[in-house]
Scaffold this active site. Sequence first.
Site, PDB file in Angstrom:
ATOM      1  N   ASP A  55      36.052  53.102  44.625  1.00 58.94           N
ATOM      2  CA  ASP A  55      35.251  52.086  43.808  1.00 58.94           C
ATOM      3  C   ASP A  55      34.557  51.185  44.882  1.00 58.94           C
ATOM      4  O   ASP A  55      35.081  50.998  46.066  1.00 58.94           O
ATOM      5  CB  ASP A  55      36.172  51.297  43.140  1.00 58.94           C
ATOM      6  CG  ASP A  55      36.261  51.961  41.752  1.00 58.94           C
ATOM      7  OD1 ASP A  55      36.309  53.297  41.702  1.00 58.94           O
ATOM      8  OD2 ASP A  55      36.780  51.505  40.829  1.00 58.94           O
ATOM      9  N   HIS A  65      29.132  52.662  38.913  1.00 56.37           N
ATOM     10  CA  HIS A  65      30.342  51.199  38.636  1.00 56.37           C
ATOM     11  C   HIS A  65      29.359  50.026  38.381  1.00 56.37           C
ATOM     12  O   HIS A  65      30.017  48.912  38.652  1.00 56.37           O
ATOM     13  CB  HIS A  65      31.064  51.255  39.829  1.00 56.37           C
ATOM     14  CG  HIS A  65      32.105  50.596  40.015  1.00 56.37           C
ATOM     15  ND1 HIS A  65      32.979  50.252  38.814  1.00 56.37           N
ATOM     16  CD2 HIS A  65      32.833  49.839  40.975  1.00 56.37           C
ATOM     17  CE1 HIS A  65      34.002  49.542  39.082  1.00 56.37           C
ATOM     18  NE2 HIS A  65      34.049  49.302  40.281  1.00 56.37           N
ATOM     19  N   HIS A 102      28.740  44.663  39.969  1.00 62.31           N
ATOM     20  CA  HIS A 102      30.358  44.572  39.577  1.00 62.31           C
ATOM     21  C   HIS A 102      30.660  43.680  38.763  1.00 62.31           C
ATOM     22  O   HIS A 102      31.472  42.604  39.022  1.00 62.31           O
ATOM     23  CB  HIS A 102      30.882  44.476  40.808  1.00 62.31           C
ATOM     24  CG  HIS A 102      32.580  44.935  40.641  1.00 62.31           C
ATOM     25  ND1 HIS A 102      33.508  44.086  40.389  1.00 62.31           N
ATOM     26  CD2 HIS A 102      33.176  46.053  41.378  1.00 62.31           C
ATOM     27  CE1 HIS A 102      34.559  44.653  40.270  1.00 62.31           C
ATOM     28  NE2 HIS A 102      34.275  46.083  40.720  1.00 62.31           N
ATOM     29  N   HIS A 109      39.772  52.192  46.935  1.00 63.21           N
ATOM     30  CA  HIS A 109      38.341  51.179  47.107  1.00 63.21           C
ATOM     31  C   HIS A 109      37.909  51.636  48.566  1.00 63.21           C
ATOM     32  O   HIS A 109      38.773  51.442  49.351  1.00 63.21           O
ATOM     33  CB  HIS A 109      38.588  49.931  47.007  1.00 63.21           C
ATOM     34  CG  HIS A 109      38.948  49.480  45.488  1.00 63.21           C
ATOM     35  ND1 HIS A 109      40.274  49.540  45.019  1.00 63.21           N
ATOM     36  CD2 HIS A 109      38.068  48.974  44.599  1.00 63.21           C
ATOM     37  CE1 HIS A 109      40.245  49.296  43.842  1.00 63.21           C
ATOM     38  NE2 HIS A 109      39.172  48.803  43.543  1.00 63.21           N
TER      39      HIS A 109
END
Length: 284
Positions: A98, A149, A153, A245
Amino acid sequence: MSRPWIAIAAVLGVGGIVAGSYLLVDAVADSRAPRQSTAAVAPTATGPVPPEPTPTVRAADPGDRAASDLVRRLGPEPGGPFGARITSGSAQVALTFDDGPDPRYTPQVLALLRRQQVRATFCVVGVNVRAHPELVRAIADDGHTLCNHSWSHDVRLGRRSPAAIMADLTRTNRAIQAAAPGVEIGYFRQPGGAWTRAVVAVAGRLGMTSLHWAVDPRDWTRPGSGTISRVVTSGVRPGSIVLLHDAGGDRRETVKALHPMMTSLRQRFSLSALPAGNGRSVTP
């Protein structure tokens, strides 16, 4: 437990309690949403999108921690929160990364995956895609799957209007497809795991499956490479989706954990990217 929740539980039973619990994730994420990044991203132009102040991508903050902690304590529903996927749909294990792409860590992750001949799924953030389109092309060229995504964010994205959610996801898809023309975007992952029915519904309208996870070593807390590897290798089962991540902060420990982690996992499982064509990405 307050009286309204008792009433809901009485009417809906266990299912109502679980659904109600996931609504708490939204409430926590909304109340502790991220404020401002500590690391700005340099703006670059990427197609016909309306001009606006360049957002920033930040390391994990209290809003993410609250949402992640609550999801971890409750555990995901069998079908995932609001129907989000938590398994690969097969015996294969899916590693997901991510918050990227990141010019320091994403190339290191790609090199390690290439060395182990493992393909993964990268959930990318729009502002980083715009800043580093060459890394998005590298991800696609190596055969990895790309996942939306969100644009910046935004943990509170699922609490916004359907029109605002649609604009955010569409803008991110356009940036990804501008960086890697022809790529399919079959998945969306809500920042912080703060899912709502609205964000799942809008992602579905764009042809994207909402993607949650089953194993979370909380690598963004920097617990050490040994802990990251141990939590993943001990927690994975056939079909697990693993949350990692490659951006959003200092990811040296995640990178360091990857080689021993993948070596151990490959002795027991097949590791694969989620199928890129699982969804039918639509860009209005």
